[in-house]
Design a protein around this motif. Structure first.
Motif, PDB file in Angstrom:
ATOM      1  N   UNK A   1       0.822  -1.211   0.000  1.00 58.49           N
ATOM      2  CA  UNK A   1       0.000   0.000   0.000  1.00 58.49           C
ATOM      3  C   UNK A   1       0.857   1.262   0.000  1.00 58.49           C
ATOM      4  N   UNK A   2       2.130   1.106   0.336  1.00 52.66           N
ATOM      5  CA  UNK A   2       3.036   2.262   0.427  1.00 52.66           C
ATOM      6  C   UNK A   2       3.970   2.338  -0.767  1.00 52.66           C
ATOM      7  N   UNK A   3       4.565   1.216  -1.114  1.00 54.61           N
ATOM      8  CA  UNK A   3       5.603   1.195  -2.143  1.00 54.61           C
ATOM      9  C   UNK A   3       5.067   0.637  -3.461  1.00 54.61           C
ATOM     10  N   UNK A   4       5.598   1.148  -4.554  1.00 56.68           N
ATOM     11  CA  UNK A   4       5.266   0.605  -5.872  1.00 56.68           C
ATOM     12  C   UNK A   4       5.830  -0.804  -5.988  1.00 56.68           C
TER      13      UNK A   4
ATOM     14  N   UNK B   1      -5.948  13.501   3.602  1.00 54.60           N
ATOM     15  CA  UNK B   1      -6.764  13.007   2.493  1.00 54.60           C
ATOM     16  C   UNK B   1      -5.952  12.650   1.258  1.00 54.60           C
ATOM     17  N   UNK B   2      -4.768  13.238   1.073  1.00 51.52           N
ATOM     18  CA  UNK B   2      -3.996  12.994  -0.134  1.00 51.52           C
ATOM     19  C   UNK B   2      -3.347  11.606  -0.070  1.00 51.52           C
ATOM     20  N   UNK B   3      -3.716  10.737  -0.995  1.00 45.12           N
ATOM     21  CA  UNK B   3      -3.258   9.349  -0.944  1.00 45.12           C
ATOM     22  C   UNK B   3      -1.745   9.227  -1.101  1.00 45.12           C
ATOM     23  N   UNK B   4      -1.150  10.069  -1.930  1.00 43.69           N
ATOM     24  CA  UNK B   4       0.298  10.009  -2.120  1.00 43.69           C
ATOM     25  C   UNK B   4       1.032  10.462  -0.866  1.00 43.69           C
ATOM     26  N   UNK B   5       0.510  11.500  -0.207  1.00 38.92           N
ATOM     27  CA  UNK B   5       1.114  11.956   1.054  1.00 38.92           C
ATOM     28  C   UNK B   5       0.981  10.892   2.137  1.00 38.92           C
ATOM     29  N   UNK B   6      -0.142  10.185   2.131  1.00 39.47           N
ATOM     30  CA  UNK B   6      -0.346   9.111   3.110  1.00 39.47           C
ATOM     31  C   UNK B   6       0.706   8.014   2.943  1.00 39.47           C
ATOM     32  N   UNK B   7       1.076   7.720   1.708  1.00 41.13           N
ATOM     33  CA  UNK B   7       2.117   6.707   1.464  1.00 41.13           C
ATOM     34  C   UNK B   7       3.429   7.126   2.142  1.00 41.13           C
ATOM     35  N   UNK B   8       3.821   8.368   1.933  1.00 36.88           N
ATOM     36  CA  UNK B   8       5.065   8.850   2.537  1.00 36.88           C
ATOM     37  C   UNK B   8       4.950   8.902   4.053  1.00 36.88           C
ATOM     38  N   UNK B   9       3.793   9.329   4.539  1.00 34.99           N
ATOM     39  CA  UNK B   9       3.560   9.403   5.990  1.00 34.99           C
ATOM     40  C   UNK B   9       3.718   8.023   6.625  1.00 34.99           C
ATOM     41  N   UNK B  10       3.060   7.029   6.046  1.00 30.96           N
ATOM     42  CA  UNK B  10       3.093   5.687   6.631  1.00 30.96           C
ATOM     43  C   UNK B  10       4.448   5.009   6.467  1.00 30.96           C
ATOM     44  N   UNK B  11       5.218   5.456   5.483  1.00 30.84           N
ATOM     45  CA  UNK B  11       6.563   4.901   5.310  1.00 30.84           C
ATOM     46  C   UNK B  11       7.514   5.408   6.388  1.00 30.84           C
ATOM     47  N   UNK B  12       7.149   6.518   7.034  1.00 29.28           N
ATOM     48  CA  UNK B  12       8.075   7.155   7.973  1.00 29.28           C
ATOM     49  C   UNK B  12       7.545   7.321   9.393  1.00 29.28           C
ATOM     50  N   UNK B  13       6.252   7.098   9.601  1.00 26.11           N
ATOM     51  CA  UNK B  13       5.675   7.305  10.926  1.00 26.11           C
ATOM     52  C   UNK B  13       4.924   6.054  11.370  1.00 26.11           C
ATOM     53  N   UNK B  14       5.206   5.636  12.568  1.00 23.55           N
ATOM     54  CA  UNK B  14       4.608   4.431  13.126  1.00 23.55           C
ATOM     55  C   UNK B  14       3.098   4.615  13.296  1.00 23.55           C
ATOM     56  N   UNK B  15       2.332   3.703  12.712  1.00 22.25           N
ATOM     57  CA  UNK B  15       0.868   3.821  12.741  1.00 22.25           C
ATOM     58  C   UNK B  15       0.245   2.466  13.091  1.00 22.25           C
TER      59      UNK B  15
ATOM     60  N   UNK C   1      17.854   8.688   5.675  1.00 22.04           N
ATOM     61  CA  UNK C   1      16.967   7.902   6.529  1.00 22.04           C
ATOM     62  C   UNK C   1      15.494   8.095   6.185  1.00 22.04           C
ATOM     63  N   UNK C   2      15.153   9.260   5.655  1.00 24.94           N
ATOM     64  CA  UNK C   2      13.754   9.515   5.346  1.00 24.94           C
ATOM     65  C   UNK C   2      13.365   8.763   4.076  1.00 24.94           C
ATOM     66  N   UNK C   3      12.320   7.964   4.162  1.00 25.09           N
ATOM     67  CA  UNK C   3      11.906   7.137   3.032  1.00 25.09           C
ATOM     68  C   UNK C   3      11.036   7.956   2.079  1.00 25.09           C
ATOM     69  N   UNK C   4      11.347   7.877   0.804  1.00 22.36           N
ATOM     70  CA  UNK C   4      10.586   8.595  -0.224  1.00 22.36           C
ATOM     71  C   UNK C   4      10.023   7.556  -1.186  1.00 22.36           C
ATOM     72  N   UNK C   5       8.831   7.024  -0.918  1.00 27.65           N
ATOM     73  CA  UNK C   5       8.288   5.931  -1.733  1.00 27.65           C
ATOM     74  C   UNK C   5       7.519   6.399  -2.967  1.00 27.65           C
ATOM     75  N   UNK C   6       7.453   7.701  -3.183  1.00 26.29           N
ATOM     76  CA  UNK C   6       6.640   8.252  -4.276  1.00 26.29           C
ATOM     77  C   UNK C   6       7.529   8.776  -5.405  1.00 26.29           C
ATOM     78  N   UNK C   7       6.905   9.191  -6.490  1.00 28.91           N
ATOM     79  CA  UNK C   7       7.635   9.738  -7.629  1.00 28.91           C
ATOM     80  C   UNK C   7       8.261  11.076  -7.261  1.00 28.91           C
TER      81      UNK C   7
END
Length: 467
Positions: free
Chosen positions: A32-35, A122-136, A425-431
């Motif tokens: 759900x986070x990474x391509x 609400x932004x799905x792409x931002x959510x990907x980056x958020x969840x890649x870097x913040x414990x949820x 260290x910061x994960x960037x899973x988006x384009x």
């Protein structure tokens, strides 16, 4: 089942972890986070089997069952997700993160021992980056997309019922964080407000805006503290009417806002990131303290300079040593920007690109914006371009080979304070395009880490008083 899946699951290795719900959930969480293309090599290297993009996409879409995973594959997937912060075993306080973006404000409040219990973005792409870097962890944290689903629930019109719904949906917390968007306010007439007999004036005055949703949460949950962030121009938006309504609403809800009255002094609520990183970026920060806590007296953002770093990192320290050539402006784009700036300069408009010499230790770049992905014009890195030579012959080959470049997404992460110079260290899973938008819409993390540090003594005092 597809043939490749049959072969993969027919003879599991001794180190295989059964395809339990946990392993499947982990794989779906990462997908759900990474391509899928970004996971193929990671899983193949870890598991010694052939993974493919189509196969991962079928699993993501629920068209194929997830195979049993080896312990090495599980470990490789877990490494792509944020670890549970150690202080979550005994957090100092809880907070919620509204209009969260990629979590810039959250990072500052986790650094002082806070635990995030609710996020809305609400932004799905931002959510990907958020969840890649913040414990949820879903057991201790709720994730919401559109905050209006909580504050304006379908089928409910009675205010008290709505407040009860908000109270049930959002966990209790001590600090509310929100980087809410700025929108026009549509004022309702006083006679209409009186006729409706509403409990809160803001229910009329702020409807149709996203600040209205923040106000409803404050009214329902009554957290002792909040931190709101917005662009500097919020103060002058709609000739000051927007800001006046915001401040009146917060007062009506029972909060004192730090430095509400500047008494002719420079506004302490406007904070420039250049005191923390080499970027001129002014934002308004509203720190609210519930009046009945009796903790607001003496608190001021004017104390923030004591928390400024002794030395601001240089721009050169944030840059990658060997950025990909794709970040160098194309000849066509560079020619367009150069000639466009030249034309406006001739007209006396002063409009132009921001060319920065990273060798200058005191250089401070312009504000990184969400439109940076378009041409990068506000922050360009000088690669030795000779202006005088360009004026004489713009297409001179040696000079054109030194065309400036834009920042890489990794450099943007550092410029916004999501990681220190030299870190990755910061994960960037988006384009790249999405990354530029996300960093441009975010906050500078050290600014809010300092605000959090300034507020921490009051948070601790409040928790002591509640025992």
């Amino acid at each position: 089942m597809h043939a490749e899946e049959t072969a993969a699951t027919a003879s599991p290795s001794p180190l295989t972890v059964s395809a339990t719900d946990d392993a499947t959930t982990l794989l779906l969480q990462v997908l759900a986070i990474y391509a899928a293309r970004d996971l193929v090599s990671t899983l193949s290297d870890a598991g010694g089997r052939d993974w493919s993009v189509p196969r991962l996409n079928r699993i993501r879409q629920g068209k194929s069952a997830a195979p049993a995973l080896s312990s090495a594959e599980v470990a490789s997937l877990q490494a792509l997700l944020p670890a549970r912060p150690a202080h979550y075993d005994a957090p100092r306080f809880q907070f919620v993160d509204l209009f969260a973006g990629i979590g810039g404000i959250r990072r500052g409040f986790e650094q002082i021992g806070g635990q995030c219990v609710f996020t809305s973005e609400w932004n799905k792409e931002a959510v990907r980056t958020y969840k890649a870097n913040h414990y949820c962890d879903p057991q201790q944290h709720r994730f919401n997309s559109d905050i209006r689903q909580v504050t304006q629930p379908a089928g409910l019109s009675d205010e008290q019922a709505i407040y009860q719904h908000i109270d049930r949906t959002i966990p209790d917390h001590q600090v509310l964080l929100a980087g809410f968007p700025c929108q026009p306010f549509s004022l309702a007439g006083v006679s209409k407000k009186n006729a409706l007999g509403r409990a809160h004036g803001f229910e009329c005055e702020a409807q149709g805006t996203l600040f209205f949703d923040v106000a409803r949460i404050l009214a329902a949950k009554k957290p002792p503290f909040f931190v709101l962030e917005n662009v500097k121009n919020l103060k002058s938006h709609d000739k000051g009417r927007t800001f006046a309504i915001i401040m009146a609403t917060l007062d009506e809800l029972g909060y004192d806002v730090a430095d509400a009255d500047n008494a002719g002094l420079a506004d302490a609520k406007i904070i420039d990131a250049r005191h923390f990183l080499p970027q001129h970026r002014e934002r308004i920060v509203l720190v609210g303290i519930r009046r009945d806590t009796h903790l607001s007296e003496g608190f001021s953002l004017r104390a923030l300079p004591a928390l400024y770093p002794k030395k601001v990192p240089t721009l050169s320290s944030l840059l990658e040593p060997q950025p990909d050539a794709k970040y160098t402006l194309s000849p066509v784009l560079w020619n367009y920007l150069y000639q466009y700036a030249k034309k406006h300069k001739a007209k006396g408009n002063g409009f132009g690109f921001g060319l920065n010499d990273a060798r200058n230790p005191s250089v401070c770049v312009r504000t990184l914006s969400a439109r940076y992905y378009k041409d990068g014009s506000e922050i360009l890195i000088d690669r030795g371009w000779d202006r005088e030579l360009g004026e004489q012959d713009f297409h001179q080959p040696d000079n054109m080979s030194r065309r400036p470049r834009r920042l890489t997404p990794r450099e943007c992460a550092r410029l916004m304070g999501f990681e220190a110079p030299g870190e990755t260290r910061f994960r960037i899973p988006v384009s790249d395009t999405q990354a530029y938008k996300q960093f441009g819409n975010s906050v500078v993390v050290p600014v809010f880490a300092a605000v959090a540090q300034l507020l921490l003594p009051l948070i601790e005092q409040y928790t002591r008083n509640m025992k």
